[in-house]
Scaffold this active site. Structure first.
Site, PDB file in Angstrom:
ATOM      1  N   SER A 240     -28.370  31.681   0.033  1.00  0.00           N
ATOM      2  CA  SER A 240     -28.147  31.505  -1.395  1.00  0.00           C
ATOM      3  C   SER A 240     -28.949  32.531  -2.183  1.00  0.00           C
ATOM      4  O   SER A 240     -30.179  32.511  -2.164  1.00  0.00           O
ATOM      5  CB  SER A 240     -28.582  30.091  -1.777  1.00  0.00           C
ATOM      6  OG  SER A 240     -28.789  30.007  -3.149  1.00  0.00           O
TER       7      SER A 240
ATOM      8  N   LYS B 213     -51.025  47.717  12.514  1.00  0.00           N
ATOM      9  CA  LYS B 213     -52.056  46.676  12.418  1.00  0.00           C
ATOM     10  C   LYS B 213     -52.736  46.534  13.782  1.00  0.00           C
ATOM     11  O   LYS B 213     -52.074  46.280  14.787  1.00  0.00           O
ATOM     12  CB  LYS B 213     -51.387  45.352  12.009  1.00  0.00           C
ATOM     13  CG  LYS B 213     -52.321  44.156  12.104  1.00  0.00           C
ATOM     14  CD  LYS B 213     -51.658  42.867  11.663  1.00  0.00           C
ATOM     15  CE  LYS B 213     -52.563  41.685  11.977  1.00  0.00           C
ATOM     16  NZ  LYS B 213     -51.935  40.391  11.681  1.00  0.00           N
TER      17      LYS B 213
ATOM     18  N   THR C 174     -49.228  33.930  12.380  1.00  0.00           N
ATOM     19  CA  THR C 174     -48.523  33.335  13.516  1.00  0.00           C
ATOM     20  C   THR C 174     -47.101  32.846  13.203  1.00  0.00           C
ATOM     21  O   THR C 174     -46.355  32.532  14.124  1.00  0.00           O
ATOM     22  CB  THR C 174     -49.333  32.149  14.068  1.00  0.00           C
ATOM     23  OG1 THR C 174     -49.856  31.382  12.976  1.00  0.00           O
ATOM     24  CG2 THR C 174     -50.476  32.632  14.929  1.00  0.00           C
TER      25      THR C 174
HETATM   26  P1  FAD Z   1     -37.381  31.426   3.475  1.00  0.00           P
HETATM   27  O1  FAD Z   1     -37.838  32.827   3.398  1.00  0.00           O
HETATM   28  O2  FAD Z   1     -37.804  30.500   2.393  1.00  0.00           O
HETATM   29  O3  FAD Z   1     -35.805  31.447   3.551  1.00  0.00           O
HETATM   30  C1  FAD Z   1     -35.046  30.302   3.306  1.00  0.00           C
HETATM   31  C2  FAD Z   1     -33.598  30.698   3.199  1.00  0.00           C
HETATM   32  O4  FAD Z   1     -32.829  29.519   3.051  1.00  0.00           O
HETATM   33  C3  FAD Z   1     -33.296  31.574   1.996  1.00  0.00           C
HETATM   34  O5  FAD Z   1     -32.327  32.537   2.334  1.00  0.00           O
HETATM   35  C4  FAD Z   1     -32.698  30.600   1.006  1.00  0.00           C
HETATM   36  O6  FAD Z   1     -31.819  31.198   0.083  1.00  0.00           O
HETATM   37  C5  FAD Z   1     -31.951  29.670   1.966  1.00  0.00           C
HETATM   38  N1  FAD Z   1     -31.654  28.370   1.405  1.00  0.00           N
HETATM   39  C6  FAD Z   1     -32.517  27.386   1.076  1.00  0.00           C
HETATM   40  N2  FAD Z   1     -31.846  26.345   0.547  1.00  0.00           N
HETATM   41  C7  FAD Z   1     -30.533  26.688   0.557  1.00  0.00           C
HETATM   42  C8  FAD Z   1     -29.351  26.064   0.135  1.00  0.00           C
HETATM   43  N3  FAD Z   1     -29.344  24.851  -0.442  1.00  0.00           N
HETATM   44  N4  FAD Z   1     -28.193  26.728   0.303  1.00  0.00           N
HETATM   45  C9  FAD Z   1     -28.150  27.946   0.853  1.00  0.00           C
HETATM   46  N5  FAD Z   1     -29.251  28.596   1.279  1.00  0.00           N
HETATM   47  C10 FAD Z   1     -30.425  27.975   1.114  1.00  0.00           C
HETATM   48  N6  FAD Z   1     -45.880  34.640   8.439  1.00  0.00           N
HETATM   49  C11 FAD Z   1     -46.399  35.603   9.205  1.00  0.00           C
HETATM   50  O7  FAD Z   1     -46.029  35.708  10.382  1.00  0.00           O
HETATM   51  N7  FAD Z   1     -47.315  36.484   8.711  1.00  0.00           N
HETATM   52  C12 FAD Z   1     -47.801  36.370   7.459  1.00  0.00           C
HETATM   53  O8  FAD Z   1     -48.593  37.200   7.035  1.00  0.00           O
HETATM   54  C13 FAD Z   1     -47.340  35.301   6.658  1.00  0.00           C
HETATM   55  N8  FAD Z   1     -47.806  35.091   5.400  1.00  0.00           N
HETATM   56  C14 FAD Z   1     -47.368  34.015   4.687  1.00  0.00           C
HETATM   57  C15 FAD Z   1     -47.943  33.705   3.452  1.00  0.00           C
HETATM   58  C16 FAD Z   1     -47.537  32.572   2.753  1.00  0.00           C
HETATM   59  C17 FAD Z   1     -48.190  32.204   1.456  1.00  0.00           C
HETATM   60  C18 FAD Z   1     -46.492  31.774   3.242  1.00  0.00           C
HETATM   61  C19 FAD Z   1     -45.991  30.590   2.469  1.00  0.00           C
HETATM   62  C20 FAD Z   1     -45.897  32.088   4.442  1.00  0.00           C
HETATM   63  C21 FAD Z   1     -46.351  33.185   5.183  1.00  0.00           C
HETATM   64  N9  FAD Z   1     -45.820  33.466   6.425  1.00  0.00           N
HETATM   65  C22 FAD Z   1     -46.345  34.462   7.198  1.00  0.00           C
HETATM   66  C23 FAD Z   1     -44.683  32.707   6.919  1.00  0.00           C
HETATM   67  C24 FAD Z   1     -43.396  33.532   6.708  1.00  0.00           C
HETATM   68  O9  FAD Z   1     -43.273  33.881   5.356  1.00  0.00           O
HETATM   69  C25 FAD Z   1     -42.199  32.720   7.138  1.00  0.00           C
HETATM   70  O10 FAD Z   1     -42.389  32.247   8.441  1.00  0.00           O
HETATM   71  C26 FAD Z   1     -40.961  33.571   7.133  1.00  0.00           C
HETATM   72  O11 FAD Z   1     -40.812  34.252   5.940  1.00  0.00           O
HETATM   73  C27 FAD Z   1     -39.751  32.724   7.396  1.00  0.00           C
HETATM   74  O12 FAD Z   1     -39.372  32.013   6.271  1.00  0.00           O
HETATM   75  P2  FAD Z   1     -37.976  31.277   6.341  1.00  0.00           P
HETATM   76  O13 FAD Z   1     -36.935  32.262   6.646  1.00  0.00           O
HETATM   77  O14 FAD Z   1     -38.123  30.102   7.215  1.00  0.00           O
HETATM   78  O15 FAD Z   1     -37.833  30.699   4.855  1.00  0.00           O
END
Ligand code: FAD
Length: 504
Positions: A40, A79, A342
Site C-alpha cells: 500500500s 560495516k 538483527t
Molecule cells: P514495513 O517496512 O513496515 O513494511 C510493511 C509493509 O506492509 C508496507 O509495504 C506497507 O505498505 C504494507 N502494509 C501494511 N498494512 C497494509 C495494508 N492494510 N494493506 C496493504 N499493505 C499494507 N533492522 C535491522 O536489521 N537493522 C537496523 O539497523 C534496524 N533498525 C531499525 C530501527 C527501528 C527504529 C525500527 C523500528 C526497526 C529497525 N530495524 C532494523 C528493523 C527493520 O526496519 C525491519 O525489520 C525491516 O524494515 C522490515 O520491516 P517490514 O518489511 O516487516 O515492515
C-alpha cells in the site's frame, strides 16, 4: 503435501521483509508457483533498518546478486562492527567487531588466555587483537584476504527504501506480480480457518494457498486474522519508542555503526554514501518525545534532512510465527531494537528456514511446530544478548540505567552470566546467532569480570602468552596499516560515491 496444484503465494506488504520474501521465492520456488505481492503506497513502510550483519551476504549470493551493483543501487557503505559508546559509563567505548579476536592456543579459546593475561596485568582491550576493530577505529577497509591470509568479515549500511526497490526490480523480472492497494479485510475458510482471500479497498480480491504476512507492526494476517498471540518482552527491553532522522554527511566516514548511550536509551549513527541515518531508541517512561527529539537533533554530525519521526513499538515476538497457511516475516513476527542489527537477519533466516520445508499446501502441523520452536530459540537467544548490553552497565545514578542494571534477567541469560562470572566459560548453544567471540567482546566491553579463568590456560608459559598477545597486536596493526581508507576503498569499489542527499 499430497496436493499437486502449484501453490499460489501471496505476500502482504512490500517493505524489506516483503521484497526479501518475494525475491527469495521468485528465485527458489518450483516452476509453476505464482507469487503476488500486495503493498500500500498510502501506508508506506517503516522506513528504517539500514544496518546489517555479515550473514546477509549469504542471501545475495544465493540470489545471484552482484555485490557492487547492490552497493551502488542502495548507496551502501561497509560495516566492520558496532561501537558502543558510553554503554559501560560515560566516556568509555568498545567495539563489537565481526570476525575473530586473537588466536586460540592449545586447547584454550583466546578469551581464556586473555583473561589470564588480564589478571596478570598485560592484556589490552579485546579490540586490540581484532583486525576488524583496529581497521574500524582507523577508518580503513579492504575486501578479501590480507597478505597474511586473514579475512575481514563485513556487512553493509544501506538505504532501506532503495534496497526494497532493488529487490522489487529483481522480483518483478522473475515473475512476481505486484498489486498496489490497501488490504481492508482478510477472509478465512470456514472449515479450516485458513486465510483464503485478501480483500482490497478497491474491491479487488486476491486468493492464495499460502500467505506471507509482511505487513509490519500491523501484523494484519497473523495477528489481525489468526490471533497468533504475542510474547511481550518489555520487562527485559523496556525501550518502546524511536525517533529517527537522516542528516547530511559530517564527521568521519567510518566503516562501523555507532551506538551511543544517552540518558534513557541510545542513538544509532549509520553512515551511508549520501547521508547519515540517525535515531534515538528510548523508553517513554524516562524520556518524553520532545526531549528525545531535542537530544537527537543536538547530537547529529550534519544538518537534519527532515523533521524527526517518532516510531512506537513493543519488544517481543509472535507466539506462532507460522500459523495455519500464514507465515509472519519481518516486523509482523515481532521486534527487538536494532542494537545488534538483527531484524533483517531474522527476515533472512525465517525465509531460509521456510524454504527448507516449502509446503505445497498449508504445511503439516509438525512442520509448523518445528519451525516455531526454531524461531523461538533464535529470537530468545538474540534477546538475551541485547539484554546483556543494558544490564551490565555502570551508569550508576541514572534512573533508566539503574533499573536495567537491577532488573530480573531471563533464566537463559542468568545462566550464561553465572558461567562467565565463575570461570570465564562461554558456550554457544546449537546455532544461536552470536558466537563465543561476540559474547566475549560484549562481556569484556561491559566490564563483566569473571572470578577466575580456566586453569588450563596456565599450561602456556607466561613468556609465550605475552609473545602471543604482542605478536597478534603487532600483526593486526601492520595489516591495517596497509589498508586504504574506507571512503577511498568504497569509491574505487563501486565506481564513485552517490551524490549527497539534500533537504526535501
Ligand atoms: P514495513 O517496512 O513496515 O513494511 C510493511 C509493509 O506492509 C508496507 O509495504 C506497507 O505498505 C504494507 N502494509 C501494511 N498494512 C497494509 C495494508 N492494510 N494493506 C496493504 N499493505 C499494507 N533492522 C535491522 O536489521 N537493522 C537496523 O539497523 C534496524 N533498525 C531499525 C530501527 C527501528 C527504529 C525500527 C523500528 C526497526 C529497525 N530495524 C532494523 C528493523 C527493520 O526496519 C525491519 O525489520 C525491516 O524494515 C522490515 O520491516 P517490514 O518489511 O516487516 O515492515
Amino acid at each position: 503435501m499430497t496436493d499437486t496444484a502449484p501453490t499460489r503465494f501471496v505476500i502482504a506488504g512490500g517493505g524489506t521483509a516483503g521484497w526479501m520474501s518475494a525475491a527469495t521465492l521468485a528465485r527458489f520456488a518450483p516452476p509453476g508457483t505464482s507469487i503476488t505481492l500486495v503493498e500500500s503506497d498510502a501506508i508506506g513502510t517503516v522506513g528504517v533498518g539500514e544496518a546489517t550483519i555479515p550473514q546477509f551476504h549469504l542471501l545475495h549470493r544465493a540470489l545471484g546478486i552482484d555485490e557492487q551493483e547492490l552497493m551502488r543501487a542502495t548507496k551502501a557503505s561497509f560495516k566492520l562492527g558496532i561501537a558502543f559508546d558510553g554503554w559501560l559509563r560515560e566516556g568509555h567505548s568498545y567495539i563489537h567487531a565481526f570476525g575473530p579476536v586473537g588466536r586460540a592456543s592449545g586447547l584454550m579459546p583466546f578469551h581464556q588466555l586473555w583473561l589470564r593475561a588480564r589478571q596478570a596485568g598485560f592484556a589490552k582491550e579485546p579490540g586490540a587483537y581484532s583486525l576488524n576493530a583496529v581497521a574500524a577505529r582507523a577508518g580503513r577497509m579492504r575486501r578479501g584476504q590480507t597478505a597474511r591470509g586473514q579475512e575481514m568479515p563485513y556487512a553493509y549500511h544501506f538505504d532501506a527504501g532503495l534496497y526494497a526497490s532493488f529487490l522489487r526490480e529483481y522480483s518483478e523480472k522473475r515473475g512476481v506480480t505486484r498489486v498496489e492497494g490497501t488490504i481492508s479485510a482478510v477472509a478465512r475458510d470456514g472449515d479450516s480457518g485458513d486465510i483464503a482471500t485478501l480483500e482490497l479497498d478497491s474491491g479487488a480480491r486476491i486468493k492464495g494457498d499460502f500467505f506471507i504476512d509482511c505487513t509490519g507492526f500491523r501484523a494484519l494476517l497473523v495477528e489481525g486474522a489468526l490471533e497468533a498471540g504475542f510474547d511481550d518482552w518489555s520487562r527485559y527491553l523496556p525501550c518502546d519508542r524511536a525517533m529517527a532522522v537522516p542528516c547530511e554527511q559530517g564527521g568521519e566516514f567510518i566503516p562501523y555503526t555507532r551506538s551511543i548511550a544517552h540518558k534513557a536509551g541510545w542513538q544509532w549513527r549509520i553512515p551511508l554514501q549520501h547521508r547519515i541515518g540517525n535515531g534515538l531508541v528510548y523508553s517513554s517512561e524516562y524520556m518524553s518525545d520532545d526531549e528525545a527529539s531535542a537530544t537527537l537533533l543536538a547530537n547529529l554530525d550534519g544538518a537534519p534532512l527532515s523533521d524527526p519521526r517518532p516510531i512506537h513499538f513493543t519488544t517481543g515476538m509472535r507466539r506462532e510465527h507460522w500459523k495455519g497457511n500464514c507465515l509472519a516475516v519481518g516486523l509482523s513476527a515481532g521486534f527487538m531494537e536494532p542494537l545488534e542489527s538483527t531484524s533483517i537477519h531474522l527476515i533472512q533466516s525465517a525465509i531460509s528456514r521456510f524454504l527448507t520445508v516449502l509446503p505445497q499446501g498449508r504445511g503439516e502441523q509438525s512442520t509448523r511446530d518445528w519451525f516455531n520452536a526454531q524461531a523461538r530459540f533464535e529470537w530468545e537467544r538474540i534477546r538475551d544478548f541485547l539484554v546483556l548490553h543494558y544490564h551490565a552497565n555502570q551508569r550508576v545514578g541514572e534512573p533508566f540505567w539503574d533499573a536495567l542494571r537491577t532488573m530480573e534477567l531471563p533464566d537463559t541469560l542468568a545462566t550464561k552470566l553465572a558461567q562467565w562470572r565463575a570461570s570465564g566459560l562461554i558456550h554457544r548453544e546449537h546455532e544461536e546467532l552470536f558466537t563465543e567471540v561476540g559474547w566475549f567482546q560484549v562481556l569484556a566491553g561491559q566490564g563483566v569480570e569473571p572470578a577466575a579463568y580456566n586453569p588450563v590456560a596456565d599450561a602456556l608459559p607466561e613468556a609465550d602468552l605475552r609473545a602471543l598477545l604482542e605478536q597478534t597486536e603487532a600483526i593486526t596493526a601492520q595489516q591495517v596499516g596497509q589498508m586504504p581508507g574506507h571512503k577511498d576503498f568504497l569509491q574505487s569499489y563501486v565506481g564513485g560515491m552517490a551524490r549527497p542527499e539534500i533537504p526535501a
